[in-house]
Design an enzyme around this catalytic site. Structure first.
Site, mmCIF file in Angstrom:
data_model
loop_
_atom_site.group_PDB
_atom_site.id
_atom_site.type_symbol
_atom_site.label_atom_id
_atom_site.label_comp_id
_atom_site.label_asym_id
_atom_site.label_seq_id
_atom_site.Cartn_x
_atom_site.Cartn_y
_atom_site.Cartn_z
ATOM 1 N N HIS A 47 0.825 -1.199 0.000
ATOM 2 C CA HIS A 47 0.000 0.000 0.000
ATOM 3 C C HIS A 47 0.864 1.254 0.000
ATOM 4 O O HIS A 47 0.518 2.258 -0.636
ATOM 5 C CB HIS A 47 -0.913 0.000 1.229
ATOM 6 C CG HIS A 47 -2.114 -0.872 1.078
ATOM 7 N ND1 HIS A 47 -2.737 -1.468 2.140
ATOM 8 C CD2 HIS A 47 -2.802 -1.256 -0.013
ATOM 9 C CE1 HIS A 47 -3.769 -2.168 1.712
ATOM 10 N NE2 HIS A 47 -3.823 -2.066 0.409
ATOM 11 N N ARG A 98 -10.002 -0.360 -10.716
ATOM 12 C CA ARG A 98 -10.114 -1.456 -9.756
ATOM 13 C C ARG A 98 -11.453 -1.344 -9.021
ATOM 14 O O ARG A 98 -11.555 -0.665 -8.010
ATOM 15 C CB ARG A 98 -8.963 -1.401 -8.747
ATOM 16 C CG ARG A 98 -7.562 -1.384 -9.338
ATOM 17 C CD ARG A 98 -6.544 -1.305 -8.205
ATOM 18 N NE ARG A 98 -5.182 -1.230 -8.662
ATOM 19 C CZ ARG A 98 -4.492 -0.090 -8.843
ATOM 20 N NH1 ARG A 98 -5.091 1.069 -8.606
ATOM 21 N NH2 ARG A 98 -3.245 -0.106 -9.242
ATOM 22 N N ARG A 114 -11.955 -3.389 -14.576
ATOM 23 C CA ARG A 114 -11.748 -4.760 -14.124
ATOM 24 C C ARG A 114 -12.913 -5.136 -13.214
ATOM 25 O O ARG A 114 -13.180 -4.447 -12.229
ATOM 26 C CB ARG A 114 -10.425 -4.889 -13.372
ATOM 27 C CG ARG A 114 -10.139 -6.318 -12.903
ATOM 28 C CD ARG A 114 -8.774 -6.421 -12.236
ATOM 29 N NE ARG A 114 -8.729 -5.749 -10.950
ATOM 30 C CZ ARG A 114 -7.614 -5.537 -10.246
ATOM 31 N NH1 ARG A 114 -6.448 -5.939 -10.736
ATOM 32 N NH2 ARG A 114 -7.643 -4.922 -9.088
ATOM 33 N N GLU A 120 -2.786 -12.967 -16.111
ATOM 34 C CA GLU A 120 -1.956 -12.939 -14.904
ATOM 35 C C GLU A 120 -1.692 -14.355 -14.387
ATOM 36 O O GLU A 120 -0.995 -14.545 -13.398
ATOM 37 C CB GLU A 120 -2.626 -12.086 -13.822
ATOM 38 C CG GLU A 120 -4.087 -12.421 -13.593
ATOM 39 C CD GLU A 120 -4.832 -11.340 -12.841
ATOM 40 O OE1 GLU A 120 -4.187 -10.458 -12.240
ATOM 41 O OE2 GLU A 120 -6.077 -11.364 -12.838
ATOM 42 N N ASN A 153 1.999 -7.837 -11.850
ATOM 43 C CA ASN A 153 2.242 -8.112 -10.432
ATOM 44 C C ASN A 153 1.903 -9.569 -10.105
ATOM 45 O O ASN A 153 2.711 -10.311 -9.540
ATOM 46 C CB ASN A 153 1.419 -7.167 -9.552
ATOM 47 C CG ASN A 153 1.744 -5.708 -9.784
ATOM 48 O OD1 ASN A 153 2.822 -5.378 -10.273
ATOM 49 N ND2 ASN A 153 0.822 -4.834 -9.454
ATOM 50 N N ASP A 154 0.683 -9.969 -10.446
ATOM 51 C CA ASP A 154 0.286 -11.354 -10.185
ATOM 52 C C ASP A 154 1.006 -12.327 -11.109
ATOM 53 O O ASP A 154 1.327 -13.448 -10.713
ATOM 54 C CB ASP A 154 -1.229 -11.517 -10.341
ATOM 55 C CG ASP A 154 -1.972 -11.327 -9.027
ATOM 56 O OD1 ASP A 154 -1.390 -11.664 -7.977
ATOM 57 O OD2 ASP A 154 -3.111 -10.846 -9.049
ATOM 58 N N ARG A 163 3.565 -12.071 -3.574
ATOM 59 C CA ARG A 163 3.958 -10.695 -3.882
ATOM 60 C C ARG A 163 3.822 -9.752 -2.703
ATOM 61 O O ARG A 163 4.263 -8.607 -2.785
ATOM 62 C CB ARG A 163 3.162 -10.171 -5.088
ATOM 63 C CG ARG A 163 1.682 -9.935 -4.892
ATOM 64 C CD ARG A 163 1.058 -9.621 -6.256
ATOM 65 N NE ARG A 163 -0.350 -9.294 -6.204
ATOM 66 C CZ ARG A 163 -0.834 -8.061 -6.215
ATOM 67 N NH1 ARG A 163 -0.003 -7.031 -6.241
ATOM 68 N NH2 ARG A 163 -2.133 -7.843 -6.192
ATOM 69 N N CYS A 191 -1.104 -3.481 -17.335
ATOM 70 C CA CYS A 191 -1.645 -2.601 -16.303
ATOM 71 C C CYS A 191 -1.004 -2.852 -14.943
ATOM 72 O O CYS A 191 -1.461 -2.333 -13.934
ATOM 73 C CB CYS A 191 -3.162 -2.738 -16.205
ATOM 74 S SG CYS A 191 -3.729 -4.378 -15.727
#
Length: 560
Positions: free
Chosen positions: A187, A289, A325, A414, A437-438, A448, A485
């Site tokens: 975060h 998101r 998404r 992902e 990321n994933d 992660r 993204c």
């Protein structure tokens, strides 16, 4: 720490900063000899009151925060109101532990469970401990831990910053952030990038830097100079000015130097993010998101409630694209109204589209609301599903999107399985978007949210680039556009590699768009392909980065 020391962490929010260190106040531990409560019921009432005070404080902060931070703070307030925490503390009080000790031990029991579950739960451990530390302070009657009152520009240093701290920072006084913990997708990293504050995480020894010590940090490279030589600071300032001058004259759509269009888009989390990004020089939204609409709700939002939010998100972008998404939640992002029960490994469980398959009414309500908002605003709305692994899942999702009157369906790539079979998976939809990321997490078998695994999760890992390349080749075979993204889209050097691998859009925190626009403008598509080949040919992530840095245009690398 000796003077003139240079140490390296992970840069997660671009830019440079210089200023004296202000250390975030650590939590106050419970007294070592805290007495057992004489009145159990009174002690339990005090513990309940402490947790409720924390929840109220977080909600008050949320009311002053922007949209993404607001939703994170509301979700953290829900942790403070978790009845299980109070029950755990109650049992410990009954065993003779004092109020503060019982809270601390109850929180640590929960933290151990969250860490074992992984995924979203592990991500919330920092928030959980922050809630516990604030509750302890409340029962002890001492000031809550956290950022002290600031009177001059400074670099904030902490072991890790909870969202409650990061979300409400005074941007005029906090010129930079350094954390000893955290990770690329924590975060702290996401909020710092959104707020435009240069930040470095995973800086070993950060807590040993004495308050007041001047530091110079680079949020691109992750380099931190402690008590730097004046020439280092001056050069940093000159580079900052060169960068500002270079970026000031560029505008408009993303283009390589030979004219290939690469759309530059924003990642957003809600209405206020959209209102802030709408006036910027962007080509739209590459990732909205929507889970933030759901996470702080105790019951499923109605179609009307969702449509109102979606209209307000779409309106600032006019006829520009808004890629949405659908709900990315499930066992690892628990919803009170869609609990499918505990799972031993939530990161590999019924999350994303898998939850939608079990609770299709949630997806249908969301798609209906998006269709209403798209019709009312005239926005170019494109809807994509998270956590898609198979052709059957892609086809099922595309059918439901079109049945609800939305013209463009896509999928997140992902899961390595979807990347390997991208030509078939993307053949069922209109576009794909790589969630790096994933994708890195699943490719490298590394959670992660575990900052200690940041080296494995480095998006420069050649294996991850190989998977991206396979997905891009599959998209080309299917004749479908594919974008990125994940946070890697905002790295100007990595953006060039991604373009070289075949992506046609890049979505990132809005603060990262200008430097990526510059990077594209200095390179042809053929040069990007050469950089991609050099990165994939490297043995390690570090060597991949160095290979690209050495070959990229000097005008760009001189600014990084």
């Amino acid at each position: 720490m000796p003077a003139e020391t240079t140490i390296h962490g992970i840069g997660v929010s671009p830019g440079t900063a210089y200023g004296p260190v202000v250390q975030v106040a650590p939590p106050v531990p419970p007294p070592a000899d805290e007495a057992a409560p004489e009145d159990h019921e009174a002690a339990l009432a005090d513990v309940k009151a402490a947790f409720e005070a924390v929840a109220v404080s977080l909600e008050e902060r949320a009311a002053q925060a922007d949209d993404t931070a607001q939703q994170i703070l509301k979700a953290t307030a829900l942790i403070a109101r978790d009845k299980g925490l109070v029950k755990a503390a109650d049992k410990l009080l009954a065993r003779g532990q004092g109020r503060a000790t019982a809270i601390t031990h109850a929180v640590e029991e929960y933290a151990a469970q969250f860490e074992a579950l992984g995924g979203y739960f592990a991500e919330r451990v920092t928030d959980l401990r922050d809630v516990g530390a604030r509750a302890v302070a409340a029962v002890l009657g001492v000031p809550a831990p956290g950022v002290p009152e600031l009177t001059e520009p400074c670099v904030l240093v902490a072991h890790d910053l909870a969202p409650a701290e990061t979300a409400t920072l005074n941007r005029a006084l906090v010129v930079g952030i350094i954390t000893q913990g955290g990770g690329r997708t924590s975060h702290t990293a996401i909020l710092a990038a959104q707020m435009g504050i240069p930040a470095v995480v995973q800086l070993h020894g950060a807590m040993d830097i004495a308050p007041g010590t001047p530091v110079a940090l680079d949020g691109d490279s992750g380099e931190v100079s402690v008590d730097p030589d004046p020439e280092v600071v001056q050069e940093q300032g000159r580079r900052r000015q060169r960068r500002a001058d270079a970026l000031a004259h560029l505008s408009g759509p993303g283009r390589t130097s030979d004219g290939a269009a690469i759309a530059l888009l924003a990642n957003i989390g809600g209405v206020e993010d959209a209102e802030a990004a709408g006036p910027l020089d962007l080509e739209g939204v590459g990732l909205f998101r929507t889970e933030f609409v759901f996470l702080s709700a105790d019951k499923a939002p109605t179609v009307e409630e969702q449509a109102d939010i979606y209209r307000r998100v779409m309106a600032p972008f006019g006829d520009r694209r808004v890629v949405v998404r659908t709900l990315d939640a499930g066992a690892d992002k628990p919803l009170a109204f869609a609990d499918l029960g505990p799972e031993e490994n939530p990161a590999l469980g019924r999350r994303g589209l898998r939850l939608s398959a079990e609770r299709p009414e949630l997806l249908d309500a969301q798609l209906e609301a998006l269709a209403i908002a798209a019709r009312d605003t005239g926005a170019d709305v494109r809807v994509m599903a998270p956590m898609v692994a198979t052709v059957e899942e892609a086809a099922w999702f595309a059918r439901r999107v079109r049945e609800n009157g939305l013209p463009k369906a896509g999928v997140m790539i992902e899961v390595p399985g979807a990347a390997l079979r991208a030509s078939h998976v993307l053949g069922e939809v209109d576009f794909g978007s790589l969630g790096t990321n994933d994708l890195a997490q699943y490719t490298m078998a590394a959670d992660r949210m575990q900052g200690e695994l940041s080296d494995l999760l480095d998006p420069w890992q050649p294996a991850v680039l190989d998977v991206v390349a396979l997905a891009s080749e599959g998209a080309a075979t299917a004749g479908r556009p594919i974008g990125v993204c994940g946070e890697s889209a905002g790295d100007p050097l990595l953006a060039l590699v991604l373009v070289g691998l075949g992506v046609s859009s890049l979505s990132m925190a809005p603060s990262k768009v200008p430097i990526v626009r510059l990077a594209l403008s200095l390179h042809t598509v053929a040069e990007c392909r050469g950089l991609a080949a050099a990165a994939r040919g490297a043995r390690t992530a570090y060597e991949a980065l160095q290979a690209v840095r050495e070959r990229a245009n000097d005008t760009l690398t001189d600014l990084l």
